[in-house]
Design a protein around this motif. Sequence first.
Motif, PDB file in Angstrom:
ATOM      1  N   UNK A  81       0.805  -1.210   0.000  1.00 27.29           N
ATOM      2  CA  UNK A  81       0.000   0.000   0.000  1.00 27.29           C
ATOM      3  C   UNK A  81       0.848   1.275   0.000  1.00 27.29           C
ATOM      4  N   UNK A  82       0.368   2.325  -0.651  1.00 25.60           N
ATOM      5  CA  UNK A  82       1.064   3.618  -0.569  1.00 25.60           C
ATOM      6  C   UNK A  82       1.179   4.033   0.895  1.00 25.60           C
ATOM      7  N   UNK A  83       2.335   4.532   1.267  1.00 29.40           N
ATOM      8  CA  UNK A  83       2.557   4.992   2.635  1.00 29.40           C
ATOM      9  C   UNK A  83       2.778   3.880   3.646  1.00 29.40           C
ATOM     10  N   UNK A  84       2.906   2.642   3.192  1.00 31.70           N
ATOM     11  CA  UNK A  84       3.046   1.483   4.089  1.00 31.70           C
ATOM     12  C   UNK A  84       4.163   1.675   5.116  1.00 31.70           C
ATOM     13  N   UNK A  85       5.287   2.224   4.701  1.00 32.44           N
ATOM     14  CA  UNK A  85       6.448   2.368   5.589  1.00 32.44           C
ATOM     15  C   UNK A  85       6.182   3.299   6.766  1.00 32.44           C
ATOM     16  N   UNK A  86       5.217   4.178   6.638  1.00 31.20           N
ATOM     17  CA  UNK A  86       4.964   5.162   7.692  1.00 31.20           C
ATOM     18  C   UNK A  86       4.349   4.555   8.951  1.00 31.20           C
ATOM     19  N   UNK A  87       3.908   3.307   8.886  1.00 33.18           N
ATOM     20  CA  UNK A  87       3.328   2.700  10.096  1.00 33.18           C
ATOM     21  C   UNK A  87       4.393   2.192  11.063  1.00 33.18           C
ATOM     22  N   UNK A  89       7.962   2.723  13.316  1.00 31.62           N
ATOM     23  CA  UNK A  89       8.741   3.734  14.004  1.00 31.62           C
ATOM     24  C   UNK A  89      10.235   3.395  13.886  1.00 31.62           C
ATOM     25  N   UNK A  90      10.644   3.016  12.676  1.00 34.90           N
ATOM     26  CA  UNK A  90      12.015   2.583  12.380  1.00 34.90           C
ATOM     27  C   UNK A  90      12.363   3.055  10.982  1.00 34.90           C
ATOM     28  N   UNK A  91      13.636   2.927  10.633  1.00 36.64           N
ATOM     29  CA  UNK A  91      14.017   3.178   9.254  1.00 36.64           C
ATOM     30  C   UNK A  91      13.460   2.039   8.396  1.00 36.64           C
ATOM     31  N   UNK A  92      12.841   2.408   7.293  1.00 35.32           N
ATOM     32  CA  UNK A  92      12.279   1.422   6.374  1.00 35.32           C
ATOM     33  C   UNK A  92      12.941   1.622   5.016  1.00 35.32           C
ATOM     34  N   UNK A  93      13.617   0.560   4.558  1.00 41.88           N
ATOM     35  CA  UNK A  93      14.260   0.606   3.250  1.00 41.88           C
ATOM     36  C   UNK A  93      13.454  -0.233   2.267  1.00 41.88           C
ATOM     37  N   UNK A  94      13.679   0.002   0.994  1.00 46.40           N
ATOM     38  CA  UNK A  94      13.072  -0.806  -0.044  1.00 46.40           C
ATOM     39  C   UNK A  94      14.141  -1.668  -0.689  1.00 46.40           C
ATOM     40  N   UNK A  95      13.795  -2.897  -1.005  1.00 45.63           N
ATOM     41  CA  UNK A  95      14.714  -3.777  -1.713  1.00 45.63           C
ATOM     42  C   UNK A  95      13.994  -4.318  -2.945  1.00 45.63           C
ATOM     43  N   UNK A  96      14.511  -3.948  -4.079  1.00 54.06           N
ATOM     44  CA  UNK A  96      14.010  -4.419  -5.353  1.00 54.06           C
ATOM     45  C   UNK A  96      14.732  -5.731  -5.644  1.00 54.06           C
ATOM     46  N   UNK A  97      13.992  -6.838  -5.707  1.00 56.03           N
ATOM     47  CA  UNK A  97      14.604  -8.151  -5.898  1.00 56.03           C
ATOM     48  C   UNK A  97      14.461  -8.625  -7.342  1.00 56.03           C
ATOM     49  N   UNK A 116       5.435   3.644  -1.305  1.00 55.93           N
ATOM     50  CA  UNK A 116       5.333   3.069   0.043  1.00 55.93           C
ATOM     51  C   UNK A 116       6.064   3.925   1.076  1.00 55.93           C
ATOM     52  N   UNK A 117       6.842   4.904   0.601  1.00 50.88           N
ATOM     53  CA  UNK A 117       7.568   5.864   1.456  1.00 50.88           C
ATOM     54  C   UNK A 117       8.806   5.271   2.126  1.00 50.88           C
ATOM     55  N   UNK A 118       9.519   4.366   1.432  1.00 54.10           N
ATOM     56  CA  UNK A 118      10.774   3.844   1.975  1.00 54.10           C
ATOM     57  C   UNK A 118      11.838   4.942   1.916  1.00 54.10           C
ATOM     58  N   UNK A 119      12.852   4.842   2.777  1.00 52.49           N
ATOM     59  CA  UNK A 119      13.874   5.894   2.851  1.00 52.49           C
ATOM     60  C   UNK A 119      14.911   5.792   1.742  1.00 52.49           C
ATOM     61  N   UNK A 120      15.196   4.568   1.272  1.00 55.37           N
ATOM     62  CA  UNK A 120      16.136   4.362   0.177  1.00 55.37           C
ATOM     63  C   UNK A 120      15.846   3.010  -0.447  1.00 55.37           C
ATOM     64  N   UNK A 121      16.362   2.800  -1.643  1.00 55.04           N
ATOM     65  CA  UNK A 121      16.071   1.563  -2.381  1.00 55.04           C
ATOM     66  C   UNK A 121      17.370   0.888  -2.801  1.00 55.04           C
ATOM     67  N   UNK A 122      17.441  -0.413  -2.533  1.00 57.31           N
ATOM     68  CA  UNK A 122      18.550  -1.245  -2.986  1.00 57.31           C
ATOM     69  C   UNK A 122      18.034  -2.135  -4.117  1.00 57.31           C
TER      70      UNK A 122
END
Length: 141
Positions: A81-87, A89-97, A116-122
């Motif tokens: 879901x859009x904004x999923x990472x905002x739920x 209270x930690x750093x949330x990263x995205x990983x494109x597999x 999803x509002x991740x802080x960075x993407x790998x």
Amino acid sequence: MKKMMLVGTTTAGKTTLVQALMGEELRYQKTQAMTYNKQFLDTPGEFIENRRFYSALMSSSVDYDAIAVLHDCSKRQNLIPPGFATMFNKEVIGIMTKVDSEKANREFSRKMLTAAKVSRIFEISSYTGEGMDELKAWLES
């Protein structure tokens, strides 16, 4: 080294990524329940696919330094879901597999993870090792 919880849809590559990061043999294994080890919490894909499990994800995240949201870039489908990472209270990263796949669509995955509002993407491939050094360096920082 950071402790990380992995969240993503079924077949997103969470278990395979943990195996690769731990230096284990890569083999498909369906995760039926949360799987803990010293550094990672591997969650079943159903936990992001069904909102009723979101509270389990939030309460389980307490013991981890970061959350990784994985998206399989070989699929043009999104259940994050859009904004999923905002739920969290930690750093949330995205990983494109699965960036090594013939069907890889990095632009689509990047768009979904950004929404999803991740802080960075790998961008990684557990099989070829692409992007793994960068992810490991981040985990060790």
